[in-house]
Scaffold this motif. Structure first.
Motif: not given
Ligand SMILES: NC(=O)c1ccc[n+]([C@@H]2O[C@H](COP(=O)([O-])OP(=O)(O)OC[C@H]3O[C@@H](n4cnc5c(N)ncnc54)[C@H](O)[C@@H]3O)[C@@H](O)[C@H]2O)c1
Length: 321
Positions: A10, A12, A31, A53-54, A78, A116, A138, A142, A168
C-alpha cells in the motif's frame, strides 16, 4: 534484522519498505493486494513477497516459516468514505485481522508495531494518553484495534507499540484520497470536489518522513504497549492545501463544494513526545506533484474508480449494501 511488513504493497507500507532498503534490510511483505495494494508500489525495491490476508490462518503459517523479529502492520481498509458506504470490511480487516496478528505474536515472540491513526482522537487535540473518540466507521475500527493491542500487552505480555500518524501524502497514494485526487483531476482538467466549506483542518505529513520515523522507533521504542503520536506539525485546511497545489502546479484549480461527508471531523490535531524533522508542506507537495506528473502509467488505470469519479460516492448505492 528480519522484518515482516503487513500491507507493504500500500501507500505508507511501500514507503516504509523503501526506508528499510536504505538501511540494508530486505523485508518480507505480506499483502492481500486489495484495490489499494499494488505490486507496482514495490517496483525497484528489494523484498520477498507473500500474497495473503491478515485475517487468515495463512498469516500464522507465513510467520511460523519466516520467524520475523519485528512485524509492522499497515494492512487495513483505509478510506473513510468507503467505511461509510460499506463498513463491514473495516471491521473484519482492521479489528479481526489485528487480533489474528496479535494471536501470532503470543506464539512467535516478535515485536509488534501497530499502525493506528490520529483519527482515533476525534476532533479534540490528543496527546498519547487522551481518550479515544472516533467519529467514522473507519476510525472506530482503528480505535477498537488499538484497544486490542493494549489488552494483549496486559493479558498475554506480548511486546507491542501503537503508532498514530497524522494525514500522510506523497507518491503512490491511491487517487481516492484528497491530495492525489486534487492533483490528478487538475491535470485532467476536471473540477476538484471539496466537502462542506473546505475548512476542515488536517495535520499533513510527507510519507517518507513517516517511514523514517517508524524505522527509527524499531531501535528506540519501549515495547509495553506505548503509544507514539507522529503528527506532521503542519495544520492546514483542505482549501489551503488546494490553493497550494494550484501554486505548485502553476495551474488554476477548479473547486466545487459538495455536500459534507456525514460525521466529518472538523480537524485532527495531536501532540507528541518524540522529536524529529519533517518536510515542509510546500516542498512535499512539489515532490508529490512531480511524481504524479512523471508516473502517469501508475495512476491512469485507477481513475475509473467511483471514489475518484463521483463527488459524493458514499451517498450513492446506500450504506450496508
Ligand atoms: N494514509 C494516511 O494518511 C494514514 C494516516 C494515519 C494512519 N494511516 C494508517 O496507516 C496504515 C496504512 O495506510 P495506507 O494509507 O498506506 O493504506 P492503503 O490503503 O494505501 O494500503 C493498505 C494496504 O493493506 C493491504 N490490505 C488491506 N486489507 C488487507 C488484508 N485483509 N490482508 C492483507 N493486506 C491487506 C492492501 O492491499 C494495501 O496494500 C493503515 O493502518 C492506516 O489506517 C494512514
Amino acid at each position: 534484522m528480519r522484518v515482516m511488513v503487513l500491507g507493504g504493497a500500500g501507500f505508507i507500507g511501500s514507503a516504509f519498505v523503501r526506508e528499510l532498503n536504505k538501511r540494508g534490510i530486505r523485508p518480507l511483505v505480506y499483502d492481500l493486494l486489495t484495490y489499494a495494494g499494488r505490486l507496482e508500489n514495490l517496483k525497484d525495491t528489494d523484498h520477498e513477497f507473500v500474497k495473503g490476508d491478515i485475517r487468515d490462518e495463512k498469516l500464522q503459517e507465513a510467520i511460523a516459516k519466516y520467524r520475523p523479529e519485528v512485524v509492522v502492520n499497515f494492512a487495513a481498509e483505509t478510506h473513510v468514505d468507503r467505511s461509510i458506504y460499506k463498513p463491514q470490511d473495516f471491521l473484519t480487516t482492521n479489528i479481526l485481522g489485528t487480533v489474528n496478528v496479535l494471536d501470532a505474536s503470543r506464539h512467535y515472540n516478535f515485536k509488534y508495531i501497530h499502525i493506528s491513526t490520529d483519527e482515533v482522537y476525534g476532533e479534540e487535540c490528543g496527546n498519547e494518553n487522551s481518550p479515544l473518540n472516533p467519529s467514522s466507521p473507519y476510525s472506530a475500527s482503528k480505535a477498537s484495534a488499538d484497544l486490542f493491542v493494549r489488552a494483549y500487552v496486559r493479558t498475554y505480555k506480548v511486546e507491542a507499540i501503537i503508532i498514530r500518524p497524522s494525514n500522510n501524502y506523497g507518491p503512490r497514494q491511491f487517487p481516492e484520497k484528497f491530495i492525489p485526487k486534487a492533483i490528478i483531476r487538475t491535470l485532467l482538467g476536471l473540477h476538484v470536489p471539496i466537502y462542506g466549506d473546505g475548512k476542515a483542518e488536517r495535520d499533513w505529513m510527507f510519507v517518507e518522513d513517516t517511514g523514517r520515523i517508524i524505522a527509527d522507533l524499531i531501535e528506540k521504542a519501549e515495547w509495553s504497549g506505548e503509544v507514539y503520536n507522529i503528527p506532521g506539525g503542519q495544520r492546514y485546511s483542505v482549501l489551503d492545501v488546494v490553493k497550494m497545489i494550484g501554486e505548485v502546479m502553476g495551474r488554476e484549480v477548479e473547486v466545487r463544494f459538495v455536500n459534507d461527508r456525514p460525521g466529518h471531523d472538523r480537524r485532527y490535531c495531536m501532540t507528541t513526545g518524540l522529536r524529529y524533522e519533517v518536510t515542509p508542506l510546500r516542498e512535499g507537495l512539489r515532490k508529490t506533484v512531480e511524481w504524479y506528473l512523471n508516473n502517469r502509467w501508475w495512476w491512469k488505470p485507477l481513475i475509473k474508480d467511483r471514489f475518484f469519479v463521483e463527488d459524493e460516492p458514499w451517498s450513492k448505492g446506500g450504506v450496508n449494501t
